[in-house]
Design an enzyme around this catalytic site. Structure first.
Site, PDB file in Angstrom:
ATOM      1  N   TYR A  12      15.675  29.639   8.693  1.00 22.91           N
ATOM      2  CA  TYR A  12      14.456  30.400   9.005  1.00 22.91           C
ATOM      3  C   TYR A  12      14.291  30.611  10.503  1.00 22.91           C
ATOM      4  O   TYR A  12      14.592  29.718  11.298  1.00 22.91           O
ATOM      5  CB  TYR A  12      13.223  29.665   8.478  1.00 22.91           C
ATOM      6  CG  TYR A  12      13.035  29.800   6.986  1.00 22.91           C
ATOM      7  CD1 TYR A  12      12.807  31.048   6.411  1.00 22.91           C
ATOM      8  CD2 TYR A  12      13.091  28.677   6.163  1.00 22.91           C
ATOM      9  CE1 TYR A  12      12.635  31.168   5.043  1.00 22.91           C
ATOM     10  CE2 TYR A  12      12.917  28.789   4.798  1.00 22.91           C
ATOM     11  CZ  TYR A  12      12.695  30.035   4.240  1.00 22.91           C
ATOM     12  OH  TYR A  12      12.526  30.155   2.891  1.00 22.91           O
ATOM     13  N   LYS A  42       0.846  -1.209   0.000  1.00 18.70           N
ATOM     14  CA  LYS A  42       0.000   0.000   0.000  1.00 18.70           C
ATOM     15  C   LYS A  42       0.875   1.251   0.000  1.00 18.70           C
ATOM     16  O   LYS A  42       2.074   1.166   0.283  1.00 18.70           O
ATOM     17  CB  LYS A  42      -0.899  -0.031   1.230  1.00 18.70           C
ATOM     18  CG  LYS A  42      -0.152  -0.051   2.554  1.00 18.70           C
ATOM     19  CD  LYS A  42      -1.047  -0.518   3.693  1.00 18.70           C
ATOM     20  CE  LYS A  42      -0.295  -0.508   5.013  1.00 18.70           C
ATOM     21  NZ  LYS A  42      -1.068  -1.146   6.092  1.00 18.70           N
ATOM     22  N   ARG A  69     -10.561  -0.036  14.318  1.00 18.06           N
ATOM     23  CA  ARG A  69     -10.345   0.717  13.077  1.00 18.06           C
ATOM     24  C   ARG A  69     -11.331   0.200  12.044  1.00 18.06           C
ATOM     25  O   ARG A  69     -12.305   0.885  11.718  1.00 18.06           O
ATOM     26  CB  ARG A  69      -8.883   0.521  12.639  1.00 18.06           C
ATOM     27  CG  ARG A  69      -8.459   1.389  11.495  1.00 18.06           C
ATOM     28  CD  ARG A  69      -6.975   1.297  11.222  1.00 18.06           C
ATOM     29  NE  ARG A  69      -6.550  -0.005  10.672  1.00 18.06           N
ATOM     30  CZ  ARG A  69      -5.325  -0.246  10.220  1.00 18.06           C
ATOM     31  NH1 ARG A  69      -4.401   0.708  10.246  1.00 18.06           N
ATOM     32  NH2 ARG A  69      -5.007  -1.424   9.737  1.00 18.06           N
ATOM     33  N   MET A 103      12.326  24.082   2.689  1.00 23.16           N
ATOM     34  CA  MET A 103      11.613  23.253   1.720  1.00 23.16           C
ATOM     35  C   MET A 103      12.578  22.492   0.811  1.00 23.16           C
ATOM     36  O   MET A 103      12.387  21.311   0.526  1.00 23.16           O
ATOM     37  CB  MET A 103      10.681  24.120   0.870  1.00 23.16           C
ATOM     38  CG  MET A 103       9.773  23.323  -0.036  1.00 23.16           C
ATOM     39  SD  MET A 103       8.772  24.358  -1.108  1.00 23.16           S
ATOM     40  CE  MET A 103       7.739  25.216   0.081  1.00 23.16           C
TER      41      MET A 103
HETATM   42  C1  LIG Z   1      -0.357  -1.995   6.873  1.00 25.50           C
HETATM   43  C2  LIG Z   1      -0.891  -3.301   7.262  1.00 25.50           C
HETATM   44  C3  LIG Z   1      -0.062  -4.416   7.350  1.00 25.50           C
HETATM   45  C4  LIG Z   1       1.443  -4.334   7.261  1.00 25.50           C
HETATM   46  O1  LIG Z   1       1.922  -3.874   8.516  1.00 25.50           O
HETATM   47  P1  LIG Z   1       3.477  -3.632   8.787  1.00 25.50           P
HETATM   48  O2  LIG Z   1       3.529  -3.221  10.207  1.00 25.50           O
HETATM   49  O3  LIG Z   1       3.904  -2.559   7.857  1.00 25.50           O
HETATM   50  O4  LIG Z   1       4.169  -4.909   8.520  1.00 25.50           O
HETATM   51  C5  LIG Z   1      -0.653  -5.662   7.552  1.00 25.50           C
HETATM   52  N1  LIG Z   1      -1.994  -5.759   7.711  1.00 25.50           N
HETATM   53  C6  LIG Z   1      -2.819  -4.689   7.675  1.00 25.50           C
HETATM   54  C7  LIG Z   1      -4.279  -4.880   7.872  1.00 25.50           C
HETATM   55  C8  LIG Z   1      -2.297  -3.419   7.465  1.00 25.50           C
HETATM   56  O5  LIG Z   1      -3.104  -2.359   7.452  1.00 25.50           O
END
Ligand SMILES: *Cc1c(COP(=O)(O)O)cnc(C)c1O
Length: 381
Positions: free
Chosen positions: A269, A52, A150, A322
């Site tokens: 800055y 992802k 979640r 930046m």
């Molecule tokens: C992002 C995610 C993972 C991977 O988790 P990591 O800690 O990056 O290994 C696995 N399962 C779900 C549902 C996730 O959202």
């Protein structure tokens, strides 16, 4: 501070230094080696890859291509859009979409051969109803929420979920750890117990619980499928112990200019950093516009990130701009800190976990914010 760089990987020096202000080098062989190392921890299970957010910032297509070529068959993405990009490079892969089933999204997901991670009775029924309308039981994962609060069904909904799932092909039952990186935390055992409770209603269905850190838990909650993300990309899944993973990203920037300033002059800055001694500065061509967090700034009372020039660690001084950041190079030889020299911000010595800790964030955020502006090069794979 002098550091030992004997284990240093070769630098990306095929382009002349002056042609690039900053370069991100992604080592696809290290990515594949990490996937194999994780898979080997659970010989009885399959190892998926979570790709992802553009494969945690390193690039979805090159990452998925390398992993698929190494034998990875199952991928997790967050969105259907990411799933379609993955499909294009891994036509035979099994692809789960963590976001689940958006209302009315069933035809689109089914056409793209994506499997939603269904997280409510409503989603199960909608996926099942669409399957019935086309005369097929469509594959999907069912997600139980054992503590994240979640997305996911409650374990007490398992019986109702199993009944609703009659119209779908349940190819995976899964849940997600809250804090598997803290092996001693009592929540890990409670989540495993909650997951087992739900699993009883799905005899024979493949199961999956472990993210990167879960793979390393003493309980070995590996089930049928591992779901690592972070550790694939070089993050440490066991923050209380040395990192077993190989670094995948190396971020380098060239020194654009070197200058000497007097005691009392300020840098950057807001002038929040003041030279307490005659100071030599090196300016690098990258900043928060490239994903270097503003939190990496060095402010009064708070040290920031460091970068490596030659064999030396140099502290960032003042606020990250930046497009630029300044290093204190007073203590390193002038022969090392010169215009055109290369500074390493991320790599073998300073990994994503260290940069994150020094920036007040987590390594996941460092990776997913890696900039789109510098040159990216892929090696290995
Ligand atoms: C992002 C995610 C993972 C991977 O988790 P990591 O800690 O990056 O290994 C696995 N399962 C779900 C549902 C996730 O959202």
């Amino acid at each position: 501070m002098r550091i030992d760089r004997s284990a240093r990987a070769p630098t990306s020096d095929s382009l002349p230094a002056q042609a690039r202000a900053a370069t991100l080098c992604v080592d696809l062989s290290a990515l594949v080696a990490n996937w194999r190392l994780l898979a080997a921890r659970a010989p009885g299970a399959d190892c998926a890859a979570v790709v992802k957010a553009d494969a945690y910032g390193i690039g979805l297509e090159p990452a998925a291509r390398a992993l698929a070529a190494a034998g990875c068959r199952t991928f997790f993405v967050a969105t259907a859009g990411e799933g379609e990009r993955l499909r294009a490079v891994a036509p035979r892969a099994i692809v789960y979409v963590l976001e689940g089933l958006p209302q009315g999204g069933a035809p689109m997901l089914a056409t793209a051969r994506l499997r939603p991670v269904l997280a409510s009775l409503e989603e199960i029924r909608e996926w099942g109803a669409f399957g019935r309308s086309i005369g097929r039981r469509l594959p999907a994962a069912l997600q139980f929420d054992t503590g994240m609060n979640r997305l996911g069904l409650a374990p007490r909904e398992a019986a109702a979920a199993a009944a609703a799932a009659q119209d779908i092909e349940t190819t995976l039952v899964m849940s997600h750890f809250v804090c598997a990186q803290w092996a001693e935390d009592a929540r890990n055992a409670r989540q495993i117990a909650g997951f087992e409770e739900a699993l009883r209603f799905f005899p024979g269905a493949p199961a999956s619980l472990s993210n990167s850190s879960g793979i390393f838990l003493s309980q070995k909650p590996h089930y049928d499928l591992l779901r690592p993300g972070y550790a694939l990309y070089g993050g440490n899944p066991t923050p209380c112990a040395p990192n077993p993973m190989r670094p995948v990203v190396r971020l380098e920037a060239s020194v654009l200019a070197v200058r000497d300033i007097e005691v009392g002059e300020t840098v950057g800055y807001d002038g929040v950093w003041t030279a307490a001694r005659p100071t030599r500065l090196a300016t690098l061509g990258l900043g928060y516009g490239d994903g270097l967090p503003a939190g990496a700034s060095s402010l009064p009372g708070r040290a920031g990130a460091e970068a490596i020039i030659g064999d030396y660690r140099c502290p960032l001084v003042g606020r990250v701009s930046m497009d630029f950041v300044m290093l204190d190079v007073t203590d390193i030889p002038a022969s090392a800190a010169h215009r055109g020299a290369t500074a390493e911000i991320l790599g073998e010595t300073i990994g994503v976990d260290e940069l994150a800790a020094r920036s007040g964030t987590i390594g996941y955020e460092i990776l997913t914010r890696l900039g789109r502006r510098y040159e990216r090069r892929y090696i290995g794979g």
